[in-house]
Design an enzyme around this catalytic site. Structure first.
Site, PDB file in Angstrom:
ATOM      1  N   ALA A   1      -4.894   1.967  -0.148  1.00 12.50           N
ATOM      2  CA  ALA A   1      -5.009   1.834   1.122  1.00 12.50           C
ATOM      3  C   ALA A   1      -4.055   1.892   2.096  1.00 12.50           C
ATOM      4  O   ALA A   1      -2.932   1.673   1.530  1.00 12.50           O
ATOM      5  CB  ALA A   1      -6.270   0.612   1.340  1.00 12.50           C
TER       6      ALA A   1
ATOM      7  N   GLY B   1      -6.265   2.207  -3.517  1.00 18.05           N
ATOM      8  CA  GLY B   1      -7.463   3.083  -2.954  1.00 18.05           C
ATOM      9  C   GLY B   1      -7.123   4.387  -3.464  1.00 18.05           C
ATOM     10  O   GLY B   1      -8.388   4.900  -3.842  1.00 18.05           O
TER      11      GLY B   1
ATOM     12  N   GLU C   1      -8.667   4.184  -7.492  1.00 16.06           N
ATOM     13  CA  GLU C   1     -10.460   4.001  -7.389  1.00 16.06           C
ATOM     14  C   GLU C   1     -11.229   4.990  -6.634  1.00 16.06           C
ATOM     15  O   GLU C   1     -12.604   5.207  -7.342  1.00 16.06           O
ATOM     16  CB  GLU C   1     -10.493   2.322  -5.921  1.00 16.06           C
ATOM     17  CG  GLU C   1     -10.090   1.363  -6.100  1.00 16.06           C
ATOM     18  CD  GLU C   1      -9.850   0.132  -5.820  1.00 16.06           C
ATOM     19  OE1 GLU C   1      -9.479   0.972  -4.428  1.00 16.06           O
ATOM     20  OE2 GLU C   1     -10.446  -0.680  -5.720  1.00 16.06           O
TER      21      GLU C   1
ATOM     22  N   GLU D   1      -2.085  -3.624  -6.452  1.00 14.32           N
ATOM     23  CA  GLU D   1      -2.432  -4.536  -5.030  1.00 14.32           C
ATOM     24  C   GLU D   1      -1.709  -5.516  -5.530  1.00 14.32           C
ATOM     25  O   GLU D   1      -1.667  -6.606  -4.808  1.00 14.32           O
ATOM     26  CB  GLU D   1      -3.960  -4.496  -5.421  1.00 14.32           C
ATOM     27  CG  GLU D   1      -4.832  -3.646  -4.404  1.00 14.32           C
ATOM     28  CD  GLU D   1      -4.659  -2.235  -5.596  1.00 14.32           C
ATOM     29  OE1 GLU D   1      -4.812  -2.201  -6.681  1.00 14.32           O
ATOM     30  OE2 GLU D   1      -5.589  -1.089  -5.112  1.00 14.32           O
TER      31      GLU D   1
HETATM   32  C1  3H9 Z   1      -5.030  -0.692  -1.716  1.00 16.17           C
HETATM   33  O1  3H9 Z   1      -4.870   0.586  -1.716  1.00 16.17           O
HETATM   34  C2  3H9 Z   1      -6.116  -1.699  -1.565  1.00 16.17           C
HETATM   35  C3  3H9 Z   1      -7.893  -0.604  -2.281  1.00 16.17           C
HETATM   36  O2  3H9 Z   1      -7.948  -1.826  -3.706  1.00 16.17           O
HETATM   37  C4  3H9 Z   1      -8.617  -1.416  -1.215  1.00 16.17           C
HETATM   38  C5  3H9 Z   1      -8.980  -1.090   0.144  1.00 16.17           C
HETATM   39  C6  3H9 Z   1     -10.431  -1.521   0.349  1.00 16.17           C
HETATM   40  N1  3H9 Z   1       0.005   2.468   2.954  1.00 16.17           N
HETATM   41  O3  3H9 Z   1       8.096   4.146  -0.569  1.00 16.17           O
HETATM   42  P1  3H9 Z   1       8.266   5.747  -0.191  1.00 16.17           P
HETATM   43  C7  3H9 Z   1       4.854   4.594   3.363  1.00 16.17           C
HETATM   44  S1  3H9 Z   1      -3.263  -1.561  -1.490  1.00 16.17           S
HETATM   45  C8  3H9 Z   1       0.758   2.766   4.344  1.00 16.17           C
HETATM   46  O4  3H9 Z   1       9.687   5.302   0.337  1.00 16.17           O
HETATM   47  P2  3H9 Z   1       8.214   6.458  -2.722  1.00 16.17           P
HETATM   48  C9  3H9 Z   1       5.859   3.923   3.220  1.00 16.17           C
HETATM   49  O5  3H9 Z   1       5.815   2.419   4.100  1.00 16.17           O
HETATM   50  C10 3H9 Z   1      -2.194  -0.120  -1.242  1.00 16.17           C
HETATM   51  N2  3H9 Z   1       2.526   3.212   3.938  1.00 16.17           N
HETATM   52  O6  3H9 Z   1       8.227   6.760  -0.819  1.00 16.17           O
HETATM   53  C11 3H9 Z   1       7.160   5.320   4.151  1.00 16.17           C
HETATM   54  O7  3H9 Z   1       6.768   4.829   5.189  1.00 16.17           O
HETATM   55  P3  3H9 Z   1       8.257   5.467   5.835  1.00 16.17           P
HETATM   56  C12 3H9 Z   1      -2.051  -0.028  -2.823  1.00 16.17           C
HETATM   57  C13 3H9 Z   1       2.074   3.299   3.193  1.00 16.17           C
HETATM   58  O8  3H9 Z   1       8.021   8.041  -2.749  1.00 16.17           O
HETATM   59  C14 3H9 Z   1       6.404   6.058   3.449  1.00 16.17           C
HETATM   60  O9  3H9 Z   1       5.234   6.321   2.970  1.00 16.17           O
HETATM   61  N3  3H9 Z   1      -1.116   0.770  -2.726  1.00 16.17           N
HETATM   62  C15 3H9 Z   1       1.618   3.529   1.788  1.00 16.17           C
HETATM   63  O10 3H9 Z   1      10.511   5.798  -2.790  1.00 16.17           O
HETATM   64  C16 3H9 Z   1       6.832   6.650   1.751  1.00 16.17           C
HETATM   65  O11 3H9 Z   1       7.472   5.248   0.848  1.00 16.17           O
HETATM   66  C17 3H9 Z   1       0.427   0.457  -2.964  1.00 16.17           C
HETATM   67  O12 3H9 Z   1       1.117  -0.562  -3.434  1.00 16.17           O
HETATM   68  C18 3H9 Z   1       0.350   2.829   1.705  1.00 16.17           C
HETATM   69  N4  3H9 Z   1       0.294   2.605   0.795  1.00 16.17           N
HETATM   70  O13 3H9 Z   1       7.605   5.783  -2.945  1.00 16.17           O
HETATM   71  C19 3H9 Z   1       0.718   1.309  -2.805  1.00 16.17           C
HETATM   72  N5  3H9 Z   1       2.503   3.872   1.071  1.00 16.17           N
HETATM   73  O14 3H9 Z   1       8.531   6.960   5.948  1.00 16.17           O
HETATM   74  C20 3H9 Z   1       2.634   1.600  -2.162  1.00 16.17           C
HETATM   75  C21 3H9 Z   1       4.032   4.410   0.974  1.00 16.17           C
HETATM   76  O15 3H9 Z   1       7.718   5.172   7.404  1.00 16.17           O
HETATM   77  N6  3H9 Z   1       3.807   2.355  -1.756  1.00 16.17           N
HETATM   78  N7  3H9 Z   1       4.017   4.259   2.800  1.00 16.17           N
HETATM   79  O16 3H9 Z   1       8.879   3.865   5.850  1.00 16.17           O
HETATM   80  C22 3H9 Z   1       4.818   2.761  -3.381  1.00 16.17           C
HETATM   81  O17 3H9 Z   1       4.520   2.476  -3.979  1.00 16.17           O
HETATM   82  C23 3H9 Z   1       5.704   3.541  -2.815  1.00 16.17           C
HETATM   83  O18 3H9 Z   1       5.648   3.749  -1.680  1.00 16.17           O
HETATM   84  C24 3H9 Z   1       4.991   5.452  -3.456  1.00 16.17           C
HETATM   85  C25 3H9 Z   1       6.226   6.387  -2.693  1.00 16.17           C
HETATM   86  C26 3H9 Z   1       5.105   4.859  -4.584  1.00 16.17           C
HETATM   87  C27 3H9 Z   1       3.876   5.343  -2.936  1.00 16.17           C
END
Ligand code: 3H9
Length: 667
Positions: free
Chosen positions: A77, A116, A119, A139
């Site tokens: 999400a 998400g 999911e 999460e």
């Molecule tokens: C969820 O899903 C809740 C649901 O269960 C229920 C809902 C009802 N959202 O890390 P990076 C951005 S909770 C918004 O540098 P990498 C990040 O800020 C979520 N933005 O790249 C950055 O932006 P910017 C569960 C996001 O290749 C850019 O993407 N998910 C999100 O080193 C690049 O990111 C997580 O916890 C997001 N969800 O790593 C995953 N994710 O360039 C969280 C990333 O403007 N994300 N951005 O600074 C990660 O772990 C890492 O970002 C990922 C990529 C492994 C995906």
């Protein structure tokens, strides 16, 4: 919605700004696109809902596939929307809609599916993934639990033990593991993926739709489930989300699915507003921010292939292991052949340990060993693009090495010092081209600790800084830039914190009370227990060396000196701030007597400290020191300070770091 153009290939159907579809042979192929990671935004949720509703009634559509544009399926999400009120359609509504579809919905997983995103695929009726895809429900790392059915669908596919482990820890798994656990149904190589998908769709249209929430939980041993749950609770250390994850996943075995899903949603919404989730969101964005440096945007990193490491002791060998993992060729340097052989053996042993624990494949081990040499001849370093010195932290030792490097390495070779307490500007002054000198302050063990303070010295060239940051990224480090001052960011704040804790002893607190308050707050170990583990004698020797330079009018706490004078050097001597009968830490009444004696000598009337007083006072001191670092320009952002303390000094991430926590306490 726009439809076909008269050209041969129909235009994509746009269901929203972030979801498009193409109909091919009766299959609607949906693509979600929200660069860079396809975070699931309101536009994705709206688009998916539109697409599913329309596909349901379209006579020419028999099946639906879903994939993500680019390298990700969807990374969860959209975290940026978490501070806004939830808007319809919500993600649980979307996943319910996917699952309820009367036409088969197939997840065509082109890349990482997290949170998400994962999911969504769990709600699909079939899951096929490329080999490189990764999966996770991270999460809990954001202080949350999955909020769109993940807690109830995952256990029905994988069993409770795997679901508890994945949801309770937030770990990421590979496609091969996901297949083994039952999270996905099929893996295909990227070049044959389109064909494999076509076949999978044909099969799905001929079989009964498999809805995940309708599946029975796989049979498992109750003790194994309990053990998986206990493991998560034990590791939670003051965090709420892991325990909530266990509670909600466990409902899969006890409640009808709709009731469990309602409880999941209510818990998710509650946790989303929690202090823990707010702090962890702060940390998430702080880490992304740390990599951004506007002033350096116009500079390009130089190519670095060979890294020299001068000094292959504990720190140098850890750095070598991190750099070998980053793909660099390593040339270690020691002053004697024996020391070089010992350094080589030390690094090899660390690599072997990684291989034995399965963290390194045999091919990677051999490759890294082939990239490693350690020499007693300093001229071997002339091949290095960057030399990191990790010799004893003594000015004479380091400056002598700098002068010898000056005559040996190329004039443009970057020279990085790993000093903790010396002034790198003074070291840089020892050599020609001081603009190539930078600080790389690693934390021990350097191949494990993620933090790296990159010290921007008075004369460091911007290009050198950019190159160092690029190397740090390859070493898988979280780099924060800091200016030159005693202790840089981390040790300077840590010193202020330590000093304050010792003054608190004089004022009325006891070491075990301070430690208990810190551990309750979320530190893995209290300060005084850490001291005892590390040993007290080195810091004592330093204090004695510096005694003549101390301002006699400045407050000084003698309690630690008294301990050392009494031969209490910490755990290895059997006593320090605590006693250790049979190696087990215990409170020592003698310490209370010793502290009380100091209070009496100083005429201090002790006051009572609650855990809250202790934490507030320590946080306050850390934040004040942090403010000074910001005003002196040593740290660029308060959030960088938070990252340093979290990643280098055990500050609990779920409190957001000292700057965030102090601010939050005020609000
Ligand atoms: C969820 O899903 C809740 C649901 O269960 C229920 C809902 C009802 N959202 O890390 P990076 C951005 S909770 C918004 O540098 P990498 C990040 O800020 C979520 N933005 O790249 C950055 O932006 P910017 C569960 C996001 O290749 C850019 O993407 N998910 C999100 O080193 C690049 O990111 C997580 O916890 C997001 N969800 O790593 C995953 N994710 O360039 C969280 C990333 O403007 N994300 N951005 O600074 C990660 O772990 C890492 O970002 C990922 C990529 C492994 C995906």
């Amino acid at each position: 919605m726009s439809t076909h153009s008269p050209s041969e290939k129909p235009n994509p159907i746009l269901y929203s700004s972030a979801v498009s579809g193409m109909i091919e042979d009766g299959i609607l192929h949906l693509t979600i696109a929200n660069p860079p990671v396809n975070a699931i935004s309101a536009a994705i949720r709206e688009g998916l809902m539109q697409a599913l509703d329309q596909a349901e009634i379209a006579a020419d559509i028999h099946a639906i596939t879903m994939s993500g544009a680019g390298k990700f399926f969807a990374a969860g999400a959209d975290i940026k929307e978490f501070d806004l009120p939830p808007s319809d359609p919500t993600l649980p509504q979307v996943t319910a809609r996917i699952e309820a579809a009367t036409k088969p919905v197939i997840a065509a997983i082109n890349g990482t599916a997290l949170g998400g995103g994962c999911e969504i695929i769990l709600a699909c009726h079939y899951r096929i993934a490329v080999e490189s895809a990764k999966f996770g429900l991270p999460e809990v790392k954001l202080g949350l639990i999955p909020g769109a059915g993940g807690t109830q669908r995952l256990p029905r596919l994988t069993g409770m033990v795997t679901a508890l482990d994945m949801i309770g820890t937030g770990k990421t798994i590979t496609a091969a593991q996901a297949l083994e656990y039952g999270l996905i149904d099929q893996i295909s190589a990227a070049d044959s993926f389109a064909n494999a998908l076509r076949q999978a769709v044909i099969t799905c249209t001929k079989t009964i739709i498999r809805r995940t929430t309708a599946l029975e939980l796989p049979a498992e041993n109750a003790n194994d489930i309990q053990a998986a749950a206990d493991k998560i609770i034990v590791k939670a250390r003051g965090r709420t989300a892991p325990a909530e994850a266990v509670r909600i996943v466990s409902l899969a075995a006890t409640l009808p699915v709709n009731e469990a899903l309602a409880e999941e949603r209510a818990t998710f919404l509650r946790l989303r507003q929690s202090d823990e989730a707010k702090a962890l969101r702060h940390v998430f964005f702080a880490e992304r921010e740390a990599g951004k440096h506007e002033a350096l945007a116009d500079y390009t990193a130089r190519k670095v292939s060979v890294i020299g490491i001068a000094g292959t002791g504990l720190m140098g060998s850890g750095i070598a292991v991190a750099a070998l993992a980053g793909g660099y060729k390593i040339i270690g340097y020691e002053q004697t052949a024996d020391a070089a052989a010992a350094g080589h053996a030390r690094i090899t042993a660390l690599l072997q340990k990684q291989f034995q624990s399965g963290r390194l494949s045999e091919a990677a081990l051999n490759n890294q060993l082939a990239n490693l040499s350690v020499s007693a001849d300093i001229t071997a370093l002339s091949a290095a693009d960057l030399v990191i010195e990790a010799v004893f932290d003594d000015y004479n030792v380091k400056s002598d090495l700098f002068r010898r490097l000056d005559g040996t390495v190329r004039a443009d070779t970057i020279i990085a010092t790993n000093t903790s307490y010396l002034n790198p500007d003074e070291l840089a002054a020892q050599i020609s081209n001081p603009e190539r000198v930078v600080g790389m302050h690693f934390f021990s063990p350097a191949h494990i600790m993620r933090l790296l303070e990159v010290v921007n010295c008075a004369r460091t060239a911007a290009e050198v800084l950019v190159t160092t940051l690029e190397v740090a990224k390859k070493l898988n480090k979280l780099a924060t830039i800091c200016g030159v001052c005693e202790g840089f960011i981390g040790n300077r704040i840590f010193s202020a914190y330590r000093r304050e804790a010792e003054f608190m002893l004089e004022q009325g607190a006891l070491p075990h009370e301070i430690d208990a308050a810190l551990e309750d707050y979320g530190f893995a170990m209290g300060l005084f227990a850490v001291y005892d583990m590390a040993g007290l004698e080195i810091a004592w020797a330093k204090r004695r060396r510096e005694a003549s330079m101390r301002d006699p009018s400045a407050p000084y706490c003698q309690i630690a000196d008294r301990l050392c004078e009494a031969g209490r050097f910490g755990q290895k001597s059997g006593k320090g701030w605590y006693i250790y009968p049979q190696g087990k830490r215990q409170i020592d009444p003698d310490i209370t007597v010793l502290i009380e004696a100091v209070r009496t000598e100083k005429n201090i009337t002790p006051r009572r400290f609650t855990a809250h007083n202790i934490i507030s006072q320590l946080l306050n001191v850390m934040a004040l020191e942090g403010e000074k670092l910001l005003s002196e320009g040593i740290a660029a952002r308060a959030s960088d300070i938070d990252l340093v303390l979290i990643n280098g000094y055990g500050f609990p991430a779920h409190k957001g770091g000292p700057m965030f926590a102090a601010q939050h306490n005020k609000d």
